[in-house]
Design an enzyme around this catalytic site. Sequence first.
Site, PDB file in Angstrom:
ATOM      1  CG  ASP A  17      -2.014   0.959   1.256  1.00  0.00           C
ATOM      2  OD1 ASP A  17      -2.864   0.860   0.374  1.00  0.00           O
ATOM      3  OD2 ASP A  17      -2.043   1.819   2.150  1.00  0.00           O
ATOM      4  CG  HIS A  55      -9.819  -1.314  -2.706  1.00  0.00           C
ATOM      5  ND1 HIS A  55      -8.652  -1.603  -3.392  1.00  0.00           N
ATOM      6  CD2 HIS A  55      -9.441  -0.613  -1.611  1.00  0.00           C
ATOM      7  CE1 HIS A  55      -7.634  -1.097  -2.728  1.00  0.00           C
ATOM      8  NE2 HIS A  55      -8.074  -0.495  -1.644  1.00  0.00           N
TER       9      HIS A  55
HETATM   10  O1  TEU Z   1      -4.811   3.989  -1.503  1.00  0.00           O
HETATM   11  C1  TEU Z   1      -3.915   5.041  -1.658  1.00  0.00           C
HETATM   12  C2  TEU Z   1      -4.393   6.093  -2.497  1.00  0.00           C
HETATM   13  O2  TEU Z   1      -3.648   6.698  -3.213  1.00  0.00           O
HETATM   14  C3  TEU Z   1      -5.828   6.393  -2.373  1.00  0.00           C
HETATM   15  O3  TEU Z   1      -5.986   7.221  -1.297  1.00  0.00           O
HETATM   16  C4  TEU Z   1      -6.332   7.010  -3.568  1.00  0.00           C
HETATM   17  O4  TEU Z   1      -5.683   8.212  -3.806  1.00  0.00           O
HETATM   18  C5  TEU Z   1      -7.754   7.290  -3.369  1.00  0.00           C
HETATM   19  O5  TEU Z   1      -8.385   6.170  -2.881  1.00  0.00           O
HETATM   20  C6  TEU Z   1      -8.364   7.632  -4.672  1.00  0.00           C
HETATM   21  O6  TEU Z   1      -9.585   8.139  -4.382  1.00  0.00           O
HETATM   22  C7  TEU Z   1      -4.465   3.007  -0.596  1.00  0.00           C
HETATM   23  C8  TEU Z   1      -5.582   2.004  -0.464  1.00  0.00           C
HETATM   24  O7  TEU Z   1      -5.764   1.350  -1.687  1.00  0.00           O
HETATM   25  C9  TEU Z   1      -6.809   2.705   0.016  1.00  0.00           C
HETATM   26  O8  TEU Z   1      -7.920   1.863   0.066  1.00  0.00           O
HETATM   27  C10 TEU Z   1      -6.501   3.261   1.374  1.00  0.00           C
HETATM   28  O9  TEU Z   1      -7.590   4.010   1.824  1.00  0.00           O
HETATM   29  C11 TEU Z   1      -5.263   4.113   1.382  1.00  0.00           C
HETATM   30  O10 TEU Z   1      -4.173   3.544   0.674  1.00  0.00           O
HETATM   31  C12 TEU Z   1      -4.763   4.280   2.797  1.00  0.00           C
HETATM   32  O11 TEU Z   1      -4.256   3.074   3.262  1.00  0.00           O
END
Ligand code: TEU
Length: 553
Positions: A199, A325
């Site tokens: 992540d 997701h």
């Molecule tokens: O996502 C990282 C990320 O870049 C997201 O915040 C993205 O910018 C955003 O969802 C777009 O709308 C990861 C995970 O995939 C996400 O589900 C988490 O919420 C996030 O990191 C924090 O862990």
Amino acid sequence: MKKSWQKEAVVYQIYPMSFMDSNNDGIGDINGIISRLDYLKDLGISVIWLSPIYMSGGADNGYDISDYRQIDPKFGTMEDFKNLLSEAHKRGLKLIMDGVYNHSSDEHRWFIEAKKSKDNPYRDYYIWHDGKNGNVPSNWQSFFSGTTWKYSEETGQYYLHLFTEKQPDLNWENPKLRQEIYEIMRFWMDMGIDGFRLDVINLIKKEEGFPNIKENTRSSANECYINRPGVHDFLQEMNREVLAHYDCISVGETPDVTPEIAALYTGEDRNELNMIFQFEHVNLGGGSSKWERGKIKPIELKQVMTKWQKGLEGKGWNSLYLSNHDQPRLLSRFGDDKNYPVESAKALATMLHTLQGTPYVYQGEEIGMSNPYFNRPEQYKDVETLNMLKEYEQKHGKTFEDMLPAIHLVGRDNARTPMQWDSSQYAGFSMVEPWLDVNKNYVSINVASQQNVEESVFSYYKKLISLRKEHEVIVYGSYFTEYLSEHESLYIYTRKHEDKTLIVIINLSSNTINCELPTEIKSLISNSENIICNYKHINLLNFPPFFAAAYLS
Ligand code: TEU
Ligand code: CA
């Protein structure tokens, strides 16, 4: 190019909360996944990626981990997990987990300790600051609205959180923290998992002194906490300490990367990661922020995909994805879910599986699931959307109704609705009302109505996945050559491997396109076999909406 199972794989992402509920509490779980392994085997995928199932504070659906070595009871037990792993392996399926190491939950034991006092042994597991001139340390903005700094009463300092305040950032400068993370990774690898999706792994290095972001631009954020040069030292250490010791797959999630930067993360001689997720194609549509985006023109999508094909060729390896997701359903974003749901699902799938890179299929896309277009506020659960609504109301006086078009377009809940297994109540996902509403179209769009049906989106995915196993050119084919690159919606490219050529033609629009193909393509096709097409009849002068075909010569 070195051959590897990581390149040959097709990865299937499971969002556990929404995949299958085995005990009828409305939340998907591990035993639910086990009950659907035969389905995944039938689809033909080779690797499962599980979004987080660890113990969590529940602020960001599992991306806020409070114990990296425990399974959240809402998903089951450690025994259930081991059972899942062995049942997957029995079927020849590999399984990778989400590694969320940029931040933990504020409910993690480390953070509970750390915030107690400045001399607590865990203090330096996180990032603390006195603030500047009686204010927050910097003007950094959280991915999920507002400042990235939270004042902590106990010690009178601020801590950093790039995501919600319940997700304090871990301090990678601390070698003890890094060793803890590597131990956690080894714990899971030794249990037998096959790798990690990491992540936001390009955010783990923060610029010393926390300088202000000059303007709210990406390049400015890049000077503070994205793709900082030192991130490569951390990843090379992680590789040395963990990844290199296992035959595993490592894929980094990396917002705001260019092909040049991606080559640093994924170059074979760099010993960092196998591949990364870039964001350029999902961030198309203009606007200064995610919530201001508009429609995407097919030519823009073509151009970004080509940029990444050419940019990483011979230098790294692409991960190919059109949804996950965090993104809206691919059909709703890049296709036409109203007029050509089946055709556009198949056309986009053709692109996903025939470009160079490892394809990632997000649960439900293989049956053409689309955005649910929920209209009531209580139907939305995602913290990003809820925080945005608060911010836009406070700052700009915007109501839920004002923001609804943007939420319909890009909100994360769009992709998180329960998997549609059949046409029974709650789509066969659960016997009780699920944590997030089911998309009403489940009555017609579901697995049961598509498995073993030749014309279905499911069967088309299955065919594409099996073609990848049959024809090396689909995996290793190089020399990506594009034709009619200026054409607004026809995407035409070839790939070569040894004496084989793959030719792909896709109409990325809802219009019928009349077009004379380039002579070279015509002659290639005349000596080739059509291996897949989403229309019964092919007429190479007249391309119906979302026409897609691939040929092999
Ligand atoms: O996502 C990282 C990320 O870049 C997201 O915040 C993205 O910018 C955003 O969802 C777009 O709308 C990861 C995970 O995939 C996400 O589900 C988490 O919420 C996030 O990191 C924090 O862990
Ligand atoms: Ca359950």
